[in-house]
Motif scaffolding. Structure first.
Motif, PDB file in Angstrom:
ATOM      1  N   ILE A 197      -3.283  -3.372   1.461  1.00  0.00           N
ATOM      2  CA  ILE A 197      -4.420  -2.727   0.801  1.00  0.00           C
ATOM      3  C   ILE A 197      -4.252  -1.212   0.908  1.00  0.00           C
ATOM      4  N   CYS A 198      -4.880  -0.500  -0.039  1.00  0.00           N
ATOM      5  CA  CYS A 198      -4.749   0.950  -0.066  1.00  0.00           C
ATOM      6  C   CYS A 198      -5.946   1.570  -0.775  1.00  0.00           C
ATOM      7  N   PHE A 199      -6.521   2.615  -0.182  1.00  0.00           N
ATOM      8  CA  PHE A 199      -7.550   3.419  -0.835  1.00  0.00           C
ATOM      9  C   PHE A 199      -6.892   4.596  -1.555  1.00  0.00           C
ATOM     10  N   ASP A 200      -7.502   5.041  -2.652  1.00  0.00           N
ATOM     11  CA  ASP A 200      -7.026   6.284  -3.254  1.00  0.00           C
ATOM     12  C   ASP A 200      -7.502   7.465  -2.402  1.00  0.00           C
ATOM     13  N   ASP A 201      -7.014   8.677  -2.713  1.00  0.00           N
ATOM     14  CA  ASP A 201      -7.299   9.847  -1.883  1.00  0.00           C
ATOM     15  C   ASP A 201      -8.790  10.120  -1.733  1.00  0.00           C
ATOM     16  N   ARG A 202      -9.562   9.863  -2.782  1.00  0.00           N
ATOM     17  CA  ARG A 202     -10.994  10.165  -2.757  1.00  0.00           C
ATOM     18  C   ARG A 202     -11.847   9.019  -2.231  1.00  0.00           C
ATOM     19  N   GLY A 203     -11.221   7.884  -1.935  1.00  0.00           N
ATOM     20  CA  GLY A 203     -11.971   6.746  -1.415  1.00  0.00           C
ATOM     21  C   GLY A 203     -12.793   6.019  -2.454  1.00  0.00           C
ATOM     22  N   ASP A 204     -12.563   6.294  -3.734  1.00  0.00           N
ATOM     23  CA  ASP A 204     -13.356   5.674  -4.794  1.00  0.00           C
ATOM     24  C   ASP A 204     -12.861   4.281  -5.161  1.00  0.00           C
ATOM     25  N   GLN A 205     -11.551   4.028  -4.975  1.00  0.00           N
ATOM     26  CA  GLN A 205     -10.972   2.759  -5.396  1.00  0.00           C
ATOM     27  C   GLN A 205     -10.136   2.142  -4.284  1.00  0.00           C
ATOM     28  N   LEU A 206     -10.070   0.824  -4.304  1.00  0.00           N
ATOM     29  CA  LEU A 206      -9.233   0.066  -3.368  1.00  0.00           C
ATOM     30  C   LEU A 206      -8.300  -0.821  -4.172  1.00  0.00           C
ATOM     31  N   LEU A 207      -7.046  -0.883  -3.756  1.00  0.00           N
ATOM     32  CA  LEU A 207      -6.055  -1.738  -4.403  1.00  0.00           C
ATOM     33  C   LEU A 207      -5.534  -2.742  -3.385  1.00  0.00           C
ATOM     34  N   THR A 208      -5.387  -3.991  -3.806  1.00  0.00           N
ATOM     35  CA  THR A 208      -4.810  -5.016  -2.931  1.00  0.00           C
ATOM     36  C   THR A 208      -3.554  -5.588  -3.575  1.00  0.00           C
ATOM     37  N   ALA A 209      -2.629  -6.050  -2.729  1.00  0.00           N
ATOM     38  CA  ALA A 209      -1.470  -6.816  -3.181  1.00  0.00           C
ATOM     39  C   ALA A 209      -1.468  -8.117  -2.405  1.00  0.00           C
ATOM     40  N   PRO A 216     -14.488 -13.876   6.609  1.00  0.00           N
ATOM     41  CA  PRO A 216     -13.996 -15.248   6.424  1.00  0.00           C
ATOM     42  C   PRO A 216     -12.485 -15.327   6.644  1.00  0.00           C
ATOM     43  N   GLY A 217     -12.069 -16.040   7.664  1.00  0.00           N
ATOM     44  CA  GLY A 217     -10.644 -16.211   7.933  1.00  0.00           C
ATOM     45  C   GLY A 217     -10.043 -15.044   8.683  1.00  0.00           C
ATOM     46  N   ILE A 218      -8.715 -14.972   8.644  1.00  0.00           N
ATOM     47  CA  ILE A 218      -7.953 -13.979   9.400  1.00  0.00           C
ATOM     48  C   ILE A 218      -7.903 -12.654   8.635  1.00  0.00           C
ATOM     49  N   SER A 219      -8.090 -11.559   9.339  1.00  0.00           N
ATOM     50  CA  SER A 219      -7.982 -10.226   8.731  1.00  0.00           C
ATOM     51  C   SER A 219      -6.553  -9.726   8.876  1.00  0.00           C
ATOM     52  N   ARG A 220      -5.770  -9.868   7.822  1.00  0.00           N
ATOM     53  CA  ARG A 220      -4.374  -9.420   7.834  1.00  0.00           C
ATOM     54  C   ARG A 220      -4.260  -7.916   7.598  1.00  0.00           C
ATOM     55  N   CYS A 221      -5.221  -7.357   6.903  1.00  0.00           N
ATOM     56  CA  CYS A 221      -5.214  -5.920   6.585  1.00  0.00           C
ATOM     57  C   CYS A 221      -6.583  -5.351   6.945  1.00  0.00           C
ATOM     58  N   VAL A 222      -6.600  -4.230   7.660  1.00  0.00           N
ATOM     59  CA  VAL A 222      -7.857  -3.600   8.065  1.00  0.00           C
ATOM     60  C   VAL A 222      -7.706  -2.094   7.892  1.00  0.00           C
ATOM     61  N   LYS A 223      -8.549  -1.500   7.030  1.00  0.00           N
ATOM     62  CA  LYS A 223      -8.494  -0.054   6.820  1.00  0.00           C
ATOM     63  C   LYS A 223      -9.888   0.500   6.582  1.00  0.00           C
ATOM     64  N   PHE A 224     -10.091   1.738   7.026  1.00  0.00           N
ATOM     65  CA  PHE A 224     -11.351   2.439   6.812  1.00  0.00           C
ATOM     66  C   PHE A 224     -11.215   3.357   5.611  1.00  0.00           C
ATOM     67  N   ASN A 225     -12.273   3.433   4.824  1.00  0.00           N
ATOM     68  CA  ASN A 225     -12.285   4.332   3.672  1.00  0.00           C
ATOM     69  C   ASN A 225     -12.114   5.772   4.144  1.00  0.00           C
ATOM     70  N   PRO A 226     -11.264   6.581   3.487  1.00  0.00           N
ATOM     71  CA  PRO A 226     -11.030   7.954   3.945  1.00  0.00           C
ATOM     72  C   PRO A 226     -12.206   8.894   3.743  1.00  0.00           C
ATOM     73  N   ARG A 227     -13.179   8.484   2.917  1.00  0.00           N
ATOM     74  CA  ARG A 227     -14.279   9.399   2.589  1.00  0.00           C
ATOM     75  C   ARG A 227     -15.658   8.825   2.907  1.00  0.00           C
ATOM     76  N   TYR A 228     -15.847   7.544   2.685  1.00  0.00           N
ATOM     77  CA  TYR A 228     -17.163   6.927   2.843  1.00  0.00           C
ATOM     78  C   TYR A 228     -17.225   6.049   4.086  1.00  0.00           C
ATOM     79  N   GLY A 229     -18.450   5.753   4.516  1.00  0.00           N
ATOM     80  CA  GLY A 229     -18.656   4.943   5.710  1.00  0.00           C
ATOM     81  C   GLY A 229     -18.502   3.467   5.444  1.00  0.00           C
TER      82      GLY A 229
END
Length: 399
Positions: A57-69, A352-365
């Motif tokens: 998973i990845c947030f954009d620089d401004r924290g407005d969008q999240l992308l998953t693979a 729900p289930g196992i958290s394989r990816c965990v990230k905090f938004n760079p801008r928002y709470g």
């Protein structure tokens, strides 16, 4: 939660989060996407390896969008403000892993999982590839954008690190190593780190002199592992990330511990415990003799202010470690010194289930966790001024 202005990579001024224990203790899932991964129908007589997972998973620089693979060979785009799924794009020919936004929210780079070992530069707006970066002779297992420009770096099973620029198809730098590497930039983009498994070494390079020897070589050795088994089970490093001030280096591992190192002197500062390592597909699977990466290397990360570390666990918990009072040992590095053991501030249920990816938004709470499903987390203490909290708290129903 206090919002304070700070300068970021692209020169603009955005508020940076300053989190506290109250916010982290009251995090809970606010929005759950049950269709974040497509699972095939189970056929009688054929073995099932359990549900497919989101692997990056990845947030954009401004924290407005999240992308998953994910393992279903799709990448999915989400709006962090509205809590809505925007689009699903396919990559059936090449596969997709390690999605990374460039400094434009409409473009990404990602690694391939089949066909070849190239890195692909993709436009989310037009849904087309803009460029290909070829040279690796093995699957890319680590990929990071420079925080300051259009440079990026990749590490591969071919035991090389390659340095690239989005504007040129050929790599501009090459490091050959004795084992597959894991990589990370510091926040200034002037330094990068390379972890070498099997040798328990982390090499720090000056970006401007990457063709020279590393200016610091850190040995990751945990003497407490001898108390669990002898010989001790090897440490398998899956991720590296610098703290926002560049002082500390978080080493994510596939086993039951992560580590924090002094990025200036190489001391082992702390050992993070309390979770179950994510190298296995499920908690009922047996451990192998040699440690393995698991299906993702993104299970642990800093919060943007580097006051806390968040991470997943094979038992389904999402953990928060308080690292606000780290103390760097004085004197020369002592590989036999027992590191400070830090236990979680809180272990959250709810995902729900196992958290394989965990990230905090760079801008928002808000925090995002992903495995077989995706969840957006918010704290009950989020202020009304936090627009993500205000929008998402109105939309708590799973989708």
């Amino acid at each position: 939660m206090i919002m304070a202005p700070t300068n970021i990579n692209n020169g603009s001024s955005l508020p940076q989060l300053s989190l506290n224990n109250g916010v982290m203790l009251k995090l809970k899932p606010s929005r759950i996407f049950k269709t974040a991964v497509e699972n095939p129908a189970v056929s009688p007589g054929r073995p099932s390896f359990g549900p497919r997972h989101v692997t990056g998973i990845c947030f954009d620089d401004r924290g407005d969008q999240l992308l998953t693979a994910a393992e279903d060979e799709t990448f999915r785009l989400y709006n962090c403000k509205s809590g809505k799924h925007l689009k699903t794009l396919q990559s059936k020919k090449y596969g997709i892993d390690l999605p990374r936004f460039t400094h434009k929210s409409t473009a990404i780079i990602h690694a391939s999982t089949k066909e070849d070992d190239g890195i692909r530069y993709h436009s989310l707006h037009d849904n087309k590839y803009l460029s290909y970066f070829k040279g690796h002779k093995g699957r890319v297992i680590s990929l990071e954008m420079s925080p300051v420009d259009d440079g990026f770096m990749s590490g591969s099973l071919d035991k090389t690190v390659r340095l690239w620029d989005l504007r040129a198809p050929n790599c501009r730098g090459l490091l050959t190593l004795p084992a597959p590497p894991v990589i990370a930039y510091d926040a200034s983009g002037l330094v990068f780190a390379v972890a070498v498994n099997n040798y328990s070494r982390i090499l720090l390079y000056d970006q401007a002199n990457f063709d020279k020897a590393p200016f610091l070589v850190i040995t990751l050795e945990d003497p407490t592992l001898n108390l669990i088994s002898y010989p001790p089970r090897p440490i398998y490093m899956t991720s590296l990330s610098f703290s926002s001030n560049g002082k500390y280096l978080l080493v994510g591992c596939s086993g039951n511990a992560h580590y924090i190192l002094d990025a200036f002197g190489g001391h082992l500062i702390a050992k993070l415990e309390g979770h179950v390592g994510l190298e296995r597909r499920s908690i009922t699977a047996a451990l192998t003799i040699q440690p393995d990466k698991g299906c993702s290397g993104e299970e642990v990360s800093w919060t943007p202010d580097s006051k806390f570390i968040v991470g997943g666990s094979l038992d389904g918990k999402v953990l928060v470690w308080d690292v606000q009072d780290l103390q760097v040992p004085q004197g020369p590095v002592n590989l036999k010194a027992v590191p400070r053991q830090i236990h979680p501030l809180v272990a959250h249920d709810g995902h729900p289930g196992i958290s394989r990816c965990v990230k905090f938004n760079p801008r928002y709470g808000m925090m995002a966790t992903a495995g077989a499903e995706l969840a957006f987390w918010l704290s009950d203490t989020a202020p009304e001024s936090d627009e993500v909290a205000r929008d998402l708290l109105k939309r708590k129903a799973p989708v």
